[in-house]
Write an enzyme that holds these catalytic residues in place. Structure first.
Site, PDB file in Angstrom:
ATOM      1  N   ASN A  69      12.006  12.394  -2.318  1.00 13.40           N
ATOM      2  CA  ASN A  69      11.344  13.545  -1.700  1.00 13.40           C
ATOM      3  C   ASN A  69      11.616  13.472  -0.196  1.00 13.40           C
ATOM      4  OD1 ASN A  69       9.606  15.459  -0.710  1.00 13.40           O
ATOM      5  ND2 ASN A  69       7.721  14.369  -1.269  1.00 13.40           N
ATOM      6  N   LYS A 125      11.012  15.599   2.058  1.00 13.85           N
ATOM      7  CA  LYS A 125      10.013  16.301   2.889  1.00 13.85           C
ATOM      8  C   LYS A 125      10.732  17.170   3.938  1.00 13.85           C
ATOM      9  CE  LYS A 125       6.815  12.692   1.709  1.00 13.85           C
ATOM     10  NZ  LYS A 125       5.618  11.927   2.008  1.00 13.85           N
ATOM     11  N   HIS A 182       2.081  18.199  -4.534  1.00 10.92           N
ATOM     12  CA  HIS A 182       2.124  17.034  -3.650  1.00 10.92           C
ATOM     13  C   HIS A 182       0.879  17.016  -2.765  1.00 10.92           C
ATOM     14  CE1 HIS A 182       3.353  14.257  -0.520  1.00 10.92           C
ATOM     15  NE2 HIS A 182       4.230  13.784  -1.385  1.00 10.92           N
ATOM     16  N   GLU A 199       0.489  16.446   0.257  1.00 11.45           N
ATOM     17  CA  GLU A 199       0.650  17.128   1.553  1.00 11.45           C
ATOM     18  C   GLU A 199       0.476  18.640   1.384  1.00 11.45           C
ATOM     19  OE1 GLU A 199       4.392  15.262   2.538  1.00 11.45           O
ATOM     20  OE2 GLU A 199       3.325  13.359   2.727  1.00 11.45           O
ATOM     21  N   GLU A 245       0.517   9.385  -7.040  1.00 15.08           N
ATOM     22  CA  GLU A 245       0.715   9.037  -5.639  1.00 15.08           C
ATOM     23  C   GLU A 245      -0.644   8.868  -4.961  1.00 15.08           C
ATOM     24  OE1 GLU A 245       4.875  10.368  -4.301  1.00 15.08           O
ATOM     25  OE2 GLU A 245       3.504  12.010  -3.898  1.00 15.08           O
ATOM     26  N   GLY A 269       3.280   7.233   3.032  1.00 10.98           N
ATOM     27  CA  GLY A 269       3.729   7.186   4.421  1.00 10.98           C
ATOM     28  C   GLY A 269       2.938   6.218   5.290  1.00 10.98           C
ATOM     29  N   SER A 308       4.819   4.667  -0.298  1.00 13.58           N
ATOM     30  CA  SER A 308       5.411   3.508   0.376  1.00 13.58           C
ATOM     31  C   SER A 308       6.187   2.598  -0.573  1.00 13.58           C
ATOM     32  CB  SER A 308       4.342   2.725   1.136  1.00 13.58           C
ATOM     33  OG  SER A 308       3.747   3.547   2.135  1.00 13.58           O
TER      34      SER A 308
END
Ligand code: PGA
Length: 250
Positions: free
Chosen positions: A9, A11, A95, A97, A167, A173, A213
């Site tokens: 991904n 991003k 996701h 985000e 996730e 991140g 991560s």
């Protein structure tokens, strides 16, 4: 037998030329990858280029999102049909985000899953708890609620074309990874939840990816778990070497 999958991904990273270069670097290194499905999810501006560059390779292309609408006056949106026509066959949906910054709800994600399936895109559907929820020991309840909401009205046949990514938001991140035990217990829980609604054959064939991560130094111990079928990789997927090293961690 369920598939082992490593998906990158990207991003909102890479310009058109940097991204095309990264795809070429990844292609050059795929010979070492044996039984793992590789997927890359570059930004939309690269979908078509990625589709062209990866035809006749082991790599498949994914979008990072799509609209819940089929077409029309929705400025700035990209439809599932457009993604498919540009060369994608997967799309990341839900996701964290998108949930956090664009206020996506389980109901909206449910609509996106349905329109993706109608357009023969395999959704990579994300779930996962935030730090507070884990600390309050609510993580199973949160993920169970996400799954119920996102897959409302999705039938067993549809599920043959769905990938789930767990996730934990506190690991995305941040450099903090779920321990192999934390990952395995949640993946097992997700598989059991799907089994209860769709039966054991669907559950056994479902690929459940870990994201947060994940990198070459921890992928092996995560992928060694029986219910972890690969990874959805953010930061480390921007390095061809790291992405391929992760794909070779089974
Ligand atoms: P990360 O992101 O690997 O950079 O933590 C994973 C993801 O958000 O899919």
């Amino acid at each position: 037998m369920r598939k082992q999958i490593v998906a990158g991904n990207w991003k909102m990273n890479t310009t058109f030329s940097d991204g095309a270069e990264l795809i070429k670097q990844i292609i050059l290194k795929t010979d070492s990858v044996k039984n793992t499905q590789l997927i890359i999810a570059p930004p939309f501006i690269l979908t078509s280029e990625a589709g062209k560059l990866t035809s006749n390779t082991k790599i498949e292309v994914s979008g990072q999102n799509c609209s819940n609408q089929a077409k029309g006056a929705f400025t700035g949106e990209v439809s599932a049909e457009m993604l498919k026509s540009a060369g994608a066959n997967h799309v990341i949906l839900g996701h964290s985000e998108r949930r956090a910054y664009y206020l996506e709800t389980n109901g909206l994600i449910n609509e996106k899953i349905k329109i993706s399936l109608e357009n023969n895109l395999t959704p990579i559907v994300c779930c996962g708890e935030v730090l507070d929820e884990r600390e309050n020991n609510e993580h199973f309840e949160v993920v169970s609620k996400q799954i119920k909401g996102m897959f409302y009205g999705i039938n067993a046949e549809d599920f043959k074309n769905i990938i789930i990514a767990y996730e934990p938001v506190w690991a995305i991140g941040t450099g903090k990874t779920a321990t192999p035990i934390q990952a395995q217990e949640m993946h097992k829980f997700i598989r059991e939840t799907i089994m209860n609604s769709y039966g054991s054959e669907i559950a056994e064939n479902l690929s459940i990816l870990y994201g947060g991560s994940c990198k070459p130094s921890n992928a092996k111990e995560l992928f060694a778990n029986p219910d972890v079928d690969g990874g959805l990789i953010g930061g480390a997927s921007l390095s061809a070497d790291d992405f391929i090293a992760i794909a070779n961690s089974f």
